[in-house]
Design an enzyme around this catalytic site. Structure first.
Site, short mmCIF file in Angstrom:
data_model
loop_
_atom_site.label_atom_id
_atom_site.label_comp_id
_atom_site.label_asym_id
_atom_site.label_seq_id
_atom_site.Cartn_x
_atom_site.Cartn_y
_atom_site.Cartn_z
N SER A 145 0.93 -1.01 0.26
CA SER A 145 0.01 -0.06 0.03
C SER A 145 1.29 1.10 0.04
CB SER A 145 -1.02 0.19 1.38
OG SER A 145 -1.55 0.78 1.37
N TYR A 158 -2.45 -0.44 10.59
CA TYR A 158 -2.29 -1.48 8.66
C TYR A 158 -0.87 -0.52 8.20
CZ TYR A 158 -3.83 -0.66 3.93
OH TYR A 158 -4.39 -1.56 3.18
N1 NAD Z 1 -8.19 0.06 -1.94
C1 NAD Z 1 -7.56 0.81 -1.59
O1 NAD Z 1 -7.56 1.92 -1.98
C2 NAD Z 1 -5.68 0.26 -1.52
C3 NAD Z 1 -5.02 0.45 -1.14
C4 NAD Z 1 -3.88 0.44 -1.09
C5 NAD Z 1 -3.81 -1.17 -0.83
N2 NAD Z 1 -5.04 -1.98 -1.01
C6 NAD Z 1 -4.37 -3.08 -0.52
O2 NAD Z 1 -5.31 -3.66 -1.53
C7 NAD Z 1 -5.44 -4.99 -1.36
C8 NAD Z 1 -7.31 -5.67 -1.73
O3 NAD Z 1 -7.66 -3.97 -1.38
P1 NAD Z 1 -9.35 -4.11 -2.06
O4 NAD Z 1 -9.54 -2.38 -2.02
O5 NAD Z 1 -9.04 -5.03 -3.71
O6 NAD Z 1 -10.43 -4.41 -0.81
P2 NAD Z 1 -11.54 -4.68 -1.25
O7 NAD Z 1 -12.25 -5.30 0.42
O8 NAD Z 1 -12.41 -5.23 -2.06
O9 NAD Z 1 -11.26 -6.58 -0.76
C9 NAD Z 1 -10.51 -7.07 -0.77
C10 NAD Z 1 -11.15 -9.03 -0.52
O10 NAD Z 1 -9.78 -10.19 -0.09
C11 NAD Z 1 -10.68 -10.89 0.90
N3 NAD Z 1 -10.19 -11.28 2.34
C12 NAD Z 1 -10.32 -10.48 3.39
N4 NAD Z 1 -9.48 -11.35 4.21
C13 NAD Z 1 -9.34 -12.22 3.61
C14 NAD Z 1 -9.17 -13.74 4.66
N5 NAD Z 1 -8.55 -13.38 5.76
N6 NAD Z 1 -9.05 -14.26 3.65
C15 NAD Z 1 -8.82 -14.47 2.23
N7 NAD Z 1 -9.44 -13.51 1.87
C16 NAD Z 1 -9.76 -12.06 2.21
C17 NAD Z 1 -12.04 -10.33 1.23
O11 NAD Z 1 -13.11 -11.05 0.84
C18 NAD Z 1 -11.91 -9.57 -0.40
O12 NAD Z 1 -13.01 -10.28 -1.08
C19 NAD Z 1 -5.84 -5.16 0.53
O13 NAD Z 1 -4.05 -5.75 0.58
C20 NAD Z 1 -5.53 -3.75 0.23
O14 NAD Z 1 -4.94 -3.53 2.13
C21 NAD Z 1 -5.95 -1.67 -0.76
#
Ligand code: NAD
Length: 252
Positions: A145, A158
């Protein structure tokens, strides 16, 4: 032949958001894709939408036995593993550091960092059993991130977890580069996924968007495109790197 044809890819957190977009792009580019998610119904819905031989797996990536079984299921179905996207993660309601309980600290570290260790361990073990293809055995992209590079105030757990993911990425690259394994990370900026739209308070989102040169959130596909390039053979000389994908927000 498309560039990913014949490749076998595993995407954790593939049931929605960034992971869903990675799975979709790879499937369209000819890869065989396993979609792993805590939510069986989300993983299955994505697999059904992608069609072909897409595989849905219900997995809690914070459980090492489940992670080992996940990798074994992919190999049982497709015969090998070429790309692994360790992308599953969670967010939390922002608070000051002094107000966090140990329980939420540990949960965040387990799901967002220890899970990446479990995934890397079992994916790399699998890679090392495989024949090399053009001197390569497999590639991993971990999702960190912007909070893996700079502080996210209100998110100490986080921030710590995502910094830790970058450390694991570097160790993976150093230990296994000589054996044909690459490990890189992406560091997305604020991206328009359910994680953000369901949990980030609007005032905080507005503040963050003001720091972004384009004044907009990323789209899941913006991040997926970069992640897939990093995993692909096009990035064959890129190892141990953290690629910030945020439209220039973190650069100062
Ligand atoms: N969206 C953002 O702004 C952003 C920014 C930086 C980093 N990220 C990172 O990107 C990645 C994806 O994020 P996103 O925004 O697509 O999130 P999201 O919540 O839309 O999707 C995440 C998915 O991960 C699954 N998940 C959660 N915990 C889990 C577990 N213990 N085992 C298996 N699956 C699990 C959830 O069920 C969900 O379907 C994450 O690691 C997040 O920290 C997101």
């Amino acid at each position: 032949m498309t560039v990913h044809e014949g490749k076998v890819a595993l995407v954790t957190g593939g049931g929605r958001g960034i992971g869903e977009s990675i799975a979709e792009r790879l499937s369209q580019a000819g890869a065989q894709v396993a979609i792993a998610d805590l939510s069986q119904s989300r993983a299955q819905a994505v697999a059904d939408r992608l069609g072909g031989d897409a595989l849905a797996l219900a997995v809690n990536v914070a459980d090492e036995d489940a992670v080992a079984a996940m990798v074994a299921s992919v190999v049982e179905r497709f015969g090998r593993l070429d790309y692994a996207f360790n992308n599953a993660g969670i967010s939390d309601t922002p608070k000051r550091l002094v107000d966090f309980e140990a329980e939420s600290w540990h949960h965040m570290i387990e799901v967002n960092m220890t899970s990446v260790f479990y995934c890397m361990k079992h994916e790399i073990r699998q890679f090392l059993t495989q024949e090399t293809r053009d001197e390569r055995r497999g590639a991993i992209v971990n999702t960190s991130s912007g909070a893996g590079i700079i502080a996210a105030p209100g998110q100490p757990h986080y921030t710590a977890a995502k910094h830790g993911v970058l450390g694991l990425t570097k160790v993976g690259a150093q230990e296994y580069g000589a054996e044909g394994v690459r490990v890189n990370a992406i560091c997305p900026g604020v991206t328009d996924t359910p994680m953000v739209t369901s949990s980030l308070p609007k005032e905080i989102l507005d503040q963050v968007l003001k720091t972004m040169p384009e004044g907009r959130m990323g789209r899941p596909d913006d991040v997926a495109a970069a992640a897939i390039w990093l995993c692909s053979d096009e990035a064959r000389w890129v190892n141990g790197q953290s690629l910030i994908v945020d439209g220039g927000g973190v650069v100062r």
